[in-house]
Design a protein around this motif. Structure first.
Motif, short mmCIF file in Angstrom:
data_model
loop_
_atom_site.label_atom_id
_atom_site.label_comp_id
_atom_site.label_asym_id
_atom_site.label_seq_id
_atom_site.Cartn_x
_atom_site.Cartn_y
_atom_site.Cartn_z
N ASP A 19 0.86 -1.18 0.00
CA ASP A 19 0.00 0.00 0.00
C ASP A 19 0.89 1.23 0.00
O ASP A 19 1.44 1.61 1.03
CB ASP A 19 -0.89 -0.03 1.24
N HIS A 64 -1.10 -1.87 12.40
CA HIS A 64 -1.90 -1.87 11.18
C HIS A 64 -2.16 -3.29 10.69
O HIS A 64 -3.27 -3.59 10.22
CB HIS A 64 -1.20 -1.05 10.09
N VAL A 65 -1.16 -4.15 10.77
CA VAL A 65 -1.37 -5.55 10.38
C VAL A 65 -2.43 -6.17 11.28
O VAL A 65 -3.37 -6.82 10.80
CB VAL A 65 -0.04 -6.35 10.45
N ALA A 67 -4.81 -4.67 12.95
CA ALA A 67 -6.12 -4.08 12.66
C ALA A 67 -6.73 -4.67 11.39
O ALA A 67 -7.93 -4.96 11.35
CB ALA A 67 -6.00 -2.56 12.54
N GLN A 68 -5.91 -4.86 10.36
CA GLN A 68 -6.42 -5.47 9.13
C GLN A 68 -6.90 -6.89 9.38
O GLN A 68 -7.96 -7.28 8.91
CB GLN A 68 -5.35 -5.48 8.05
N LEU A 69 -6.10 -7.65 10.11
CA LEU A 69 -6.48 -9.03 10.37
C LEU A 69 -7.72 -9.11 11.25
O LEU A 69 -8.57 -9.97 11.05
CB LEU A 69 -5.31 -9.79 11.01
N THR A 71 -10.17 -6.96 11.31
CA THR A 71 -11.35 -6.60 10.54
C THR A 71 -11.67 -7.60 9.45
O THR A 71 -12.80 -7.67 9.00
CB THR A 71 -11.20 -5.20 9.91
N GLU A 72 -10.69 -8.39 9.03
CA GLU A 72 -10.91 -9.40 8.00
C GLU A 72 -11.22 -10.77 8.57
O GLU A 72 -11.51 -11.70 7.83
CB GLU A 72 -9.67 -9.51 7.10
N SER A 83 -3.11 -14.84 4.97
CA SER A 83 -3.67 -13.52 5.27
C SER A 83 -2.71 -12.68 6.09
O SER A 83 -2.61 -11.46 5.89
CB SER A 83 -4.99 -13.67 6.05
N ALA A 87 -1.23 -9.11 4.71
CA ALA A 87 -1.41 -7.88 5.49
C ALA A 87 -0.05 -7.28 5.84
O ALA A 87 0.14 -6.06 5.75
CB ALA A 87 -2.22 -8.15 6.75
N ARG A 90 1.34 -5.65 2.70
CA ARG A 90 0.60 -4.43 2.35
C ARG A 90 1.02 -3.24 3.22
O ARG A 90 1.08 -2.12 2.76
CB ARG A 90 -0.91 -4.65 2.54
N GLU A 91 1.28 -3.50 4.48
CA GLU A 91 1.59 -2.43 5.43
C GLU A 91 3.08 -2.14 5.59
O GLU A 91 3.46 -1.22 6.30
CB GLU A 91 0.98 -2.76 6.80
#
Length: 171
Positions: A19, A64-65, A67-69, A71-72, A83, A87, A90-91
């Motif tokens: 990202d 951030h990793v 938080a992504q995990l 929410t997913e 996953s 993540a 991406r971060e």
């Protein structure tokens, strides 16, 4: 023709792109870290600043990793390794964005700058990186030249706010 992103890749883990907006955020974060070290009578030693920049990048990357995990997350108790890797990849620009200002602090110290001089150099590099990444992200998104100029102005203003805070907190 079929979807090119999945054609011939059944069962193959394709890496997700990082990202790049995270690099903008990471540069802004790095500039904020440098600005936040201003209070007090003595700026941090360059080694301390380098450690603080890199540690902050890693901590925010992990946050951030997570938080992504979170929410997913599906009904599984633990997300699949695929996953987690996606993540993390991406971060990763959050961590990468801390490297140029950390390197600048180290180079400044090696060049004989004072601790304050090395911190100002790190701040200039962080703000410059923020501007560069913002323009890169906007250009990749197909922004018109007017939007590129607007992105540049907004990011320069954000950088200016951080520099002004650094100056105000340093005195």
């Amino acid at each position: 023709m079929g979807d090119e992103s999945t054609a011939g890749t059944a069962g193959v883990d394709r890496p997700e792109p990082s990202d790049n907006a995270g690099a903008v955020y990471g540069s802004l974060l790095a500039a904020s870290v440098v600005a936040g070290t201003g209070p007090g009578e003595q700026p941090p030693r360059p080694g301390q600043l380098i450690a603080l920049l890199l540690a902050t990048g890693v901590v925010f990357w992990l946050a951030h990793v997570y938080a992504q995990l979170a929410t997913e997350r599906s009904t599984r108790a633990f997300p699949p390794l695929r996953s987690i890797r996606a993540a993390a990849r991406r971060e990763w620009p959050l961590v990468q964005a801390a490297v140029p200002p950390a390197a600048a602090a180290g180079i400044g110290a090696l060049a004989g700058l004072s601790d304050a001089g090395a911190a100002w150099l790190a701040l200039a590099v962080a703000v410059g990186s923020q501007l560069g990444w913002a323009l890169y992200v906007a250009a990749r998104a197909g922004a018109t030249w007017i939007r590129l100029v607007a992105a540049g102005v907004v990011n320069l203003l954000l950088g200016l706010v951080i520099v002004l805070l650094k100056a105000a907190l340093s005195h």
